[in-house]
Design an enzyme around this catalytic site. Structure first.
Site, PDB file in Angstrom:
ATOM      1  CE  LYS A 282      11.656 -11.097   7.996  1.00 12.14           C
ATOM      2  NZ  LYS A 282      10.916  -9.842   7.841  1.00 12.14           N
TER       3      LYS A 282
ATOM      4  CE  LYS B 167      13.701  -3.464   6.831  1.00 12.21           C
ATOM      5  NZ  LYS B 167      12.745  -4.513   6.445  1.00 12.21           N
TER       6      LYS B 167
ATOM      7  CG  ASP C 187      10.144  -2.017   6.192  1.00 14.39           C
ATOM      8  OD1 ASP C 187      10.061  -3.246   6.340  1.00 14.39           O
ATOM      9  OD2 ASP C 187       9.859  -1.214   7.115  1.00 14.39           O
TER      10      ASP C 187
ATOM     11  CG  ASN D 208       3.159  -4.007   0.151  1.00 12.26           C
ATOM     12  OD1 ASN D 208       3.799  -4.941   0.615  1.00 12.26           O
ATOM     13  ND2 ASN D 208       2.746  -3.994  -1.107  1.00 12.26           N
TER      14      ASN D 208
HETATM   15  P1  NDP Z   1       3.415   0.570   4.630  1.00 13.57           P
HETATM   16  O1  NDP Z   1       4.142   1.843   4.789  1.00 13.57           O
HETATM   17  O2  NDP Z   1       2.899   0.190   3.295  1.00 13.57           O
HETATM   18  O3  NDP Z   1       2.193   0.502   5.648  1.00 13.57           O
HETATM   19  C1  NDP Z   1       2.389   0.599   7.021  1.00 13.57           C
HETATM   20  C2  NDP Z   1       1.026   0.628   7.673  1.00 13.57           C
HETATM   21  O4  NDP Z   1       1.193   0.527   9.077  1.00 13.57           O
HETATM   22  C3  NDP Z   1       0.248   1.911   7.406  1.00 13.57           C
HETATM   23  O5  NDP Z   1      -1.112   1.648   7.429  1.00 13.57           O
HETATM   24  C4  NDP Z   1       0.663   2.763   8.598  1.00 13.57           C
HETATM   25  O6  NDP Z   1      -0.278   3.767   8.932  1.00 13.57           O
HETATM   26  C5  NDP Z   1       0.715   1.728   9.688  1.00 13.57           C
HETATM   27  N1  NDP Z   1       1.652   2.169  10.716  1.00 13.57           N
HETATM   28  C6  NDP Z   1       2.983   2.382  10.568  1.00 13.57           C
HETATM   29  N2  NDP Z   1       3.522   2.830  11.703  1.00 13.57           N
HETATM   30  C7  NDP Z   1       2.500   2.880  12.572  1.00 13.57           C
HETATM   31  C8  NDP Z   1       2.406   3.245  13.919  1.00 13.57           C
HETATM   32  N3  NDP Z   1       3.491   3.657  14.595  1.00 13.57           N
HETATM   33  N4  NDP Z   1       1.193   3.154  14.521  1.00 13.57           N
HETATM   34  C9  NDP Z   1       0.108   2.724  13.842  1.00 13.57           C
HETATM   35  N5  NDP Z   1       0.140   2.377  12.556  1.00 13.57           N
HETATM   36  C10 NDP Z   1       1.316   2.454  11.938  1.00 13.57           C
HETATM   37  O7  NDP Z   1       4.425  -0.557   5.175  1.00 13.57           O
HETATM   38  P2  NDP Z   1       4.405  -2.125   4.920  1.00 13.57           P
HETATM   39  O8  NDP Z   1       3.018  -2.602   4.798  1.00 13.57           O
HETATM   40  O9  NDP Z   1       5.377  -2.402   3.841  1.00 13.57           O
HETATM   41  O10 NDP Z   1       5.050  -2.672   6.272  1.00 13.57           O
HETATM   42  C11 NDP Z   1       4.279  -3.019   7.410  1.00 13.57           C
HETATM   43  C12 NDP Z   1       5.080  -3.942   8.305  1.00 13.57           C
HETATM   44  O11 NDP Z   1       5.439  -5.133   7.583  1.00 13.57           O
HETATM   45  C13 NDP Z   1       6.395  -3.384   8.826  1.00 13.57           C
HETATM   46  O12 NDP Z   1       6.646  -3.912  10.115  1.00 13.57           O
HETATM   47  C14 NDP Z   1       7.423  -3.960   7.865  1.00 13.57           C
HETATM   48  O13 NDP Z   1       8.712  -4.019   8.426  1.00 13.57           O
HETATM   49  C15 NDP Z   1       6.836  -5.343   7.657  1.00 13.57           C
HETATM   50  N6  NDP Z   1       7.283  -6.033   6.452  1.00 13.57           N
HETATM   51  C16 NDP Z   1       7.099  -5.495   5.211  1.00 13.57           C
HETATM   52  C17 NDP Z   1       7.491  -6.179   4.095  1.00 13.57           C
HETATM   53  C18 NDP Z   1       7.200  -5.681   2.732  1.00 13.57           C
HETATM   54  O14 NDP Z   1       7.412  -6.450   1.771  1.00 13.57           O
HETATM   55  N7  NDP Z   1       6.692  -4.480   2.549  1.00 13.57           N
HETATM   56  C19 NDP Z   1       8.207  -7.464   4.201  1.00 13.57           C
HETATM   57  C20 NDP Z   1       8.264  -7.997   5.540  1.00 13.57           C
HETATM   58  C21 NDP Z   1       7.843  -7.272   6.615  1.00 13.57           C
HETATM   59  P3  NDP Z   1       0.070   5.322   8.607  1.00 13.57           P
HETATM   60  O15 NDP Z   1      -0.025   5.421   7.117  1.00 13.57           O
HETATM   61  O16 NDP Z   1      -0.961   6.074   9.341  1.00 13.57           O
HETATM   62  O17 NDP Z   1       1.473   5.559   9.120  1.00 13.57           O
END
Ligand code: NDP
Length: 433
Positions: free
Chosen positions: A102, A114, A154, A229
């Protein structure tokens, strides 16, 4: 498999990349001679450490901390920290491995890494989160630095956690080293657009992919899994482009809101109150919460998985295809299982893999590092324009590489090969190290 027992997600990520590389290895035997494949899947360094902290009841708690410094051929290790109870070495290694390619695709000088912990921030008080972050950094600080390794957020790590981590780093080292972490707050070294970057970038990539096939987001139905996020800003950008975002989720269920997601309310519930999706439904007439089944049952034109790994499997893919999905773009890392990816591609659905589609987050982190290095702060519009240019370039790189290797339209192959060759060439240039 024998060297890394029990690390299912890591095996899955390595297999997915290596399966794409066959045509490259045929064309460029120097990669085989220099044992690039064997070297690239062995992290340069892995750090596993104890994180002791004291909860509000005065009890000692112990978590495990990780930082996997995977590959620094292109620049300092760069990649987020994940705080979630499911975190173990196999998850951190899969994420770190993906991050190498990436980061290469972004065109910025950043290597792959990571980290994280099995700490669960949910239900913890602010002070507990702070004490945990301080203890985590008390070990991590000796391994990171602007020129060494630059962590970010993350799952479970946002602005609050980065603040506590940065504060402890600053205190221990007595250095205001802004470039050591990204995702910082705007008044203490952060960059505009970083918060929005991953979600925005995912939709920008999907927009380019749709445009390359004579389509756009306007008046399309869109579903976005997650409500963190990445999901929130994917929803925001899709709405800006005229889409009707009709569903989102968290781990307690999914919400259908046919009138279109009320973004202000969602942000209030998730970013301010740290609430659950049920809190949104309680205040939004006409929306409904579904706690069984899957968000992928909701008919949609564009699906954006933005929650977590392996959340969209073969049965979900079948349902999406039956409902006429046109495109799937991964905001999360590896949210679609390999079987589901194959099924979508065979059905002619446009598919954008995470390592290309969600690269906008880390790319904007690299822009944050640039601003820190020059003691500068760019405007929102300028930074968003830089992000757009980067996403367009990544899209075009995927398309051109897929064509060069005889698989036009295959974004998975394009992303894997384009990301890999740059790192592999650098590794060869740097010698066997
Ligand atoms: P957040 O913690 O902000 O949000 C994660 C979201 O996904 C929450 O709504 C959470 O729900 C849900 N979630 C997490 N685990 C599960 C699960 N096992 N089953 C169902 N829902 C789940 O994280 P991000 O938005 O930052 O990250 C989301 C994804 O994006 C990840 O895969 C991360 O690696 C990827 N990513 C993030 C980046 C970033 O800049 N933040 C960059 C590139 C990739 P709940 O609150 O109920 O757990």
């Amino acid at each position: 498999l024998r060297r890394n027992p029990g690390e299912a997600e890591f095996h899955q990520a390595v297999r997915e990349v290596f399966e794409s590389l066959e045509p490259v290895l045929r064309k460029k035997p120097q990669y085989v001679e220099a044992a690039v494949l064997q070297r690239i899947c062995e992290p340069e360094r892995q750090i596993v450490f104890r994180v002791p902290w004291i909860d509000d009841a005065g009890q000692v708690q112990i978590n495990r901390g990780f930082r996997v410094e995977f590959n620094s051929a292109l620049g300092p290790y760069k990649g987020g920290l994940r705080f979630h109870p499911s975190v173990y070495l196999g998850i951190v290694k899969f994420l770190g491995f993906e991050q190498i390619f990436k980061n290469s695709l972004t065109g910025m000088p950043i290597g792959g890494g990571k980290g994280g912990s099995d700490f669960d921030p949910r239900g913890k008080s602010d002070r507990e989160v702070m004490r945990f972050c301080q203890s985590f950094m008390t070990e991590l600080y000796r391994h990171i630095g602007e020129y060494t390794d630059v962590p970010a957020g993350d799952i479970g790590v946002g602005g609050r956690e980065i603040g506590y981590l940065f504060g402890q780093y600053k205190r221990i080292t007595n250095r205001y080293e802004s470039g050591v972490l990204t995702g910082k707050g705007l008044t203490w070294g952060g960059s505009l657009v970083r918060t929005e970057a991953t979600g925005f970038g995912t939709v920008m990539f999907a927009e380019s992919m749709l445009a390359a096939h004579g389509q756009d987001f306007d008046a399309r139905r869109v579903t976005v899994s997650g409500s963190g996020n990445v999901a929130i800003y994917a929803i925001a950008k899709a709405q800006q482009l005229g889409a009707n975002v009709v569903a989102f989720s968290d781990s307690s269920g999914y919400v259908v809101d046919e009138a279109g997601v009320d973004l202000d309310l969602l942000r209030q519930v998730k970013e301010v109150e740290r609430g659950r999706v049920a809190d949104y439904v309680a205040r939004r007439p006409g929306s409904r919460l579904v706690t069984d089944g899957s968000i992928w049952d909701v008919p949609t034109d564009v699906a954006l998985p933005c929650a977590t790994q392996n959340e969209l499997d073969e049965s979900h893919a079948k349902q999406l295809v039956a409902n006429g999905v046109v495109a799937v773009a991964e905001g999360a890392n590896m949210p679609t299982t390999p079987q589901a990816v194959a099924l979508l591609q065979e059905a002619g659905v446009l598919f954008a893999p995470g390592k290309a589609a969600n690269a906008g987050g880390v790319a904007t982190s690299a822009l944050e590092m640039q601003q820190n290095a020059s003691r500068d702060a760019w405007s929102f519009d300028y930074t968003e324009e830089r992000l757009r240019q980067i996403m367009t370039r990544i899209h075009d790189q995927c398309v051109e590489t897929a064509e060069e290797y005889g698989t036009p339209g295959n974004y998975v192959l394009g992303a894997n090969i384009a990301g890999f060759t740059k790192v592999a060439d650098a590794m060869i240039a740097l010698g066997v190290i």
